[in-house]
Design an enzyme around this catalytic site. Structure first.
Site, short mmCIF file in Angstrom:
data_model
loop_
_atom_site.label_atom_id
_atom_site.label_comp_id
_atom_site.label_asym_id
_atom_site.label_seq_id
_atom_site.Cartn_x
_atom_site.Cartn_y
_atom_site.Cartn_z
CD GLU A 1 86.15 -24.81 40.56
OE1 GLU A 1 86.04 -26.04 40.44
OE2 GLU A 1 85.15 -24.05 40.70
CE LYS B 1 82.53 -26.63 39.79
NZ LYS B 1 82.60 -25.22 40.08
CG ASN C 1 82.78 -29.72 36.94
OD1 ASN C 1 83.19 -30.73 37.51
ND2 ASN C 1 83.48 -28.60 36.84
CD GLU D 1 82.41 -23.36 33.85
OE1 GLU D 1 81.35 -23.90 34.11
OE2 GLU D 1 83.48 -23.67 34.41
CB SER E 1 75.48 -19.01 39.54
OG SER E 1 76.54 -18.88 40.48
P1 13P Z 1 78.37 -23.55 39.65
O1 13P Z 1 77.23 -23.99 38.75
O2 13P Z 1 78.36 -24.25 40.98
O3 13P Z 1 78.47 -22.07 39.72
O4 13P Z 1 79.72 -24.08 38.93
C1 13P Z 1 79.93 -23.79 37.60
C2 13P Z 1 81.12 -24.57 37.15
O5 13P Z 1 82.24 -24.26 37.52
C3 13P Z 1 80.90 -25.71 36.26
O6 13P Z 1 82.09 -26.17 35.72
#
Ligand code: 13P
Length: 252
Positions: A100, A12, A10, A168, A214
């Site tokens: 998010e 983002k 992802n 998550e 993470s």
């Molecule tokens: P991180 O791997 O940066 O913690 O993000 C996890 C996430 O939200 C994947 O959708």
């Protein structure tokens, strides 16, 4: 039951065209070199880079996904993208209900469910995200929150073929804090039992449940070796091809 691992990235709100294309090309060449990969790979760039990344991934076997979609096919919805549009640009999948989106845009499980139905109509694989906040975990509410999100976000037509769940924990996203293997194992087994309640035993046994929060090369092997962990949804570490690839290969 062997479920094929899904390693999903992802991106983002990251990736201008040039970087996104480069990352796509690097992953495509790594995946193509792999004679018979033991895992599926999915990348979800921002909408603006989907077309460029689609070009870069062409014929590689890596799946392409959006990070959200509207539940309507088209119309007066400024700023939104429909599942038909995702399909049109070459997407195979879409992430829905990421924490998010739930936090920043007030998305509810009922809305996620509507979006998932629309995405399934277009033949998109939905990656439906669930997870508790730190306050909810501290209050001992993890299983009730996650259970409710699973039950309320999954539409009736969901199956192991069109849906993947991503667990998550919100407090583990982008923080470097990873849930303990015991916690991950407990929540994943619980999610599978909730899936069984709404979709039956066969779908529950076959549906992939990813862990996200993470995930990095140094912890991927331990997390991915857990019985009910069928892949990872990776944020930060999916932005570097070496790290993302190392996560995917950590089981070999
Ligand atoms: P991180 O791997 O940066 O913690 O993000 C996890 C996430 O939200 C994947 O959708």
């Amino acid at each position: 039951m062997t479920r094929r691992l899904l390693i999903a990235g992802n991106w983002k709100m990251n990736g201008l065209l040039q970087q996104a294309r480069k990352l796509g090309e690097e992953l495509a060449s790594l995946f193509k070199e792999e004679k018979s990969p033991s895992f599926d790979m999915l990348v979800c760039p921002p909408f603006t880079a989907l077309s460029a990344v689609q070009e870069a991934l062409k014929d590689s076997g890596i799946l392409l996904g959006g990070q959200d979609c509207h539940f309507k096919e088209s119309g007066a919805h400024t700023g939104d993208i429909s599942p038909v549009m995702l399909k049109d640009v070459g997407c195979d999948a879409v992430i829905l209900g990421h924490s998010e989106r739930r936090q920043d845009h007030g998305e509810t499980s009922a809305l996620v469910r509507e979006k998932a139905t629309a995405a399934h109509k277009e033949g998109l694989l939905t990656v439906i995200c669930v997870g508790e906040t730190e306050a909810q975990r501290d209050a001992g509410e993890t299983l009730s929150v996650v259970g409710e999100q699973v039950r309320d976000s999954l539409p009736e037509e969901s199956s192991a073929n069109n849906t993947v769940i991503a667990y998550e924990p919100v407090w583990a996203i982008g923080t470097g804090k990873v849930a303990s293997v015991q916690d991950v194992a407990e929540v994943h087994a619980f999610i599978r039992s909730e899936i069984e309640k709404v979709l039956g035993k066969e779908n529950a046994e076959k549906m992939r449940i990813l862990y996200g929060g993470s995930v990095k090369p140094s912890n991927a092997k331990e997390l991915l070796s857990l019985e009910d962990v069928d892949g990872a949804l990776v944020g930060g570490a999916s932005l570097k091809s070496d790290d993302f690839w190392a996560i995917a290969k950590s089981q070999d």
